[in-house]
Write a protein that holds these residues in place. Structure first.
Motif, PDB file in Angstrom:
ATOM      1  N   LEU A 248      85.386   5.193  30.591  1.00 36.91           N
ATOM      2  CA  LEU A 248      84.870   4.752  31.871  1.00 36.91           C
ATOM      3  C   LEU A 248      85.234   5.756  32.959  1.00 36.91           C
ATOM      4  CD1 LEU A 248      86.023   1.005  31.710  1.00 36.91           C
ATOM      5  CD2 LEU A 248      83.996   2.046  30.694  1.00 36.91           C
ATOM      6  N   ASN A 249      84.254   6.034  33.819  1.00 38.50           N
ATOM      7  CA  ASN A 249      84.475   6.918  34.958  1.00 38.50           C
ATOM      8  C   ASN A 249      85.065   8.250  34.503  1.00 38.50           C
ATOM      9  OD1 ASN A 249      83.504   4.818  36.658  1.00 38.50           O
ATOM     10  ND2 ASN A 249      85.525   3.867  36.604  1.00 38.50           N
ATOM     11  N   GLU A 250      86.073   8.710  35.211  1.00 39.93           N
ATOM     12  CA  GLU A 250      86.696   9.983  34.828  1.00 39.93           C
ATOM     13  C   GLU A 250      88.131   9.766  34.370  1.00 39.93           C
ATOM     14  OE1 GLU A 250      86.196  12.652  38.112  1.00 39.93           O
ATOM     15  OE2 GLU A 250      84.017  12.715  37.918  1.00 39.93           O
ATOM     16  N   ASP A 251      88.407   8.561  33.863  1.00 40.41           N
ATOM     17  CA  ASP A 251      89.753   8.266  33.378  1.00 40.41           C
ATOM     18  C   ASP A 251      90.117   9.213  32.237  1.00 40.41           C
ATOM     19  OD1 ASP A 251      89.541   6.201  35.137  1.00 40.41           O
ATOM     20  OD2 ASP A 251      89.370   4.628  33.634  1.00 40.41           O
ATOM     21  N   LYS A 252      91.342   9.669  32.265  1.00 40.56           N
ATOM     22  CA  LYS A 252      91.827  10.551  31.196  1.00 40.56           C
ATOM     23  C   LYS A 252      92.064   9.710  29.943  1.00 40.56           C
ATOM     24  CE  LYS A 252      95.656  13.620  29.949  1.00 40.56           C
ATOM     25  NZ  LYS A 252      96.981  14.149  30.360  1.00 40.56           N
ATOM     26  N   PRO A 253      91.375  10.008  28.833  1.00 42.40           N
ATOM     27  CA  PRO A 253      91.556   9.190  27.624  1.00 42.40           C
ATOM     28  C   PRO A 253      92.885   9.481  26.942  1.00 42.40           C
ATOM     29  CG  PRO A 253      90.013  10.989  27.201  1.00 42.40           C
ATOM     30  CD  PRO A 253      90.352  11.055  28.660  1.00 42.40           C
TER      31      PRO A 253
END
Length: 324
Positions: A248-253
């Motif tokens: 989601l969005n630019e969350d760091k996985p």
């Protein structure tokens, strides 16, 4: 250039200048006068004008115009719900002071606990910092990202803290962002202090259950927050705790897979019961020292402007919402 000209037309040259400085990272926090100016502008608009503004925001963030009259995707339907189902009941469950009391009363027998509240105030001047512990969290009840995490009270600038809290209290969160999360307008602005909680490694992870008509479908597992922002690391798990490739969005996985919490089934039961009345709600828990703690219920996460790594997910989640 058109965007800059449009901003100048709405808010003026000085506002636009400071906005550019903010985008460049020269200013780290939006000045209060800019927030009030935004609030005045968005509050002055008709419903149709608000929908037009929201449509522009959506196109900027998602990359296409939303269909607000006949929404199909998850993100479109959340925009529709803002204007058609922003109820006082949703406001109570979004109120950081009232919601924990409601949840404890209704679901405490099922094993959920709430984070102890240390005080509530309507003005920052009324806070007696002497009676608060060394570590605590201050929150405003009527919006998002209005939190002050205090890990050492001795280092806290109390005068600056009071000023910031009073500024937040003066904001109408339903209008100030231009995202029109209209249920927030029913929440009484207050300040609460909560007990500081953390896990043994000093982090704090959330288990966020995305629920559709009482059915949890996915679990968003997040942590490693940047204070007072929405910058986090995250992974999306199935309800069987299988890691997915959804982001989601630019969350760091997170690269690693985290162990399944021992009380996952209990959390699923709670999320199902807490969400059964609503087309969609995200139910958040913490799981600390083998206890399930209530986090919050969020009806418009990220103001409904979630950018999925695959458009098919937006479509699929949208199919799970039945609008009435």
């Amino acid at each position: 250039m058109n965007k800059i000209i449009n901003t100048m037309r709405k808010f003026g040259v000085l506002y636009t200048f400071f906005l550019i400085l903010e985008k460049l990272g020269i200013i780290k926090e939006t000045p209060f006068w800019m927030l009030k100016q935004r609030q005045r502008y968005y509050s002055s608009l008709s419903i149709q004008q608000q929908k037009s503004e929201l449509s522009d925001f959506y196109e900027n963030l998602i990359g296409k115009k939303p269909n607000l009259d006949n929404p199909k995707t998850f993100t479109e339907k959340l925009q529709w719900l803002k204007f058609n189902d922003s109820t006082e009941e949703k406001a109570l469950l979004s109120d950081k002071y009232e919601a924990p009391k409601i949840i404890e009363q209704q679901y405490g027998s099922l094993g959920i606990k709430i984070i102890p509240q240390l005080g509530v105030w309507e003005r920052a001047e009324d806070i007696d910092f002497n009676i608060l512990p060394q570590k605590f969290v201050l929150k405003c009840t009527h919006g998002s990202a209005m939190n002050i995490i205090v890990k050492d009270k001795a280092l806290l600038d109390i005068q600056e803290t009071r000023k910031k809290l009073n500024n937040w209290l003066a904001l109408d969160f339903s209008m100030v962002t231009g995202m029109f999360e209209l249920h927030y307008k029913y929440i009484k602005p207050r300040i609460i202090a909560e007990k500081f909680i953390e896990e043994t490694d000093g982090n704090l992870h959330d288990y966020k259950f995305h629920c559709f008509h009482g059915e949890p479908k996915y679990i968003e597992f997040i942590g490693d927050r940047l204070s007072n922002t929405h910058i986090i690391s995250s992974s999306i798990y199935s309800v069987q705790w299988e890691k997915t490739d959804i982001s989601l969005n630019e969350d760091k996985p997170y690269e690693q897979t985290f162990p399944k919490p021992k009380k996952l089934e209990q959390m699923l039961i709670l999320a199902k019961k807490m969400s059964q009345k609503y087309e969609y709600v995200r139910v958040d828990f913490y799981y600390i020292h083998d206890e399930i703690l209530f986090g919050e219920m969020t009806f418009t996460p990220d103001a409904g402007m979630i950018k999925f790594n695959d458009d098919k997910i937006d479509q699929q989640w949208g199919e799970w919402i039945r609008l009435s």
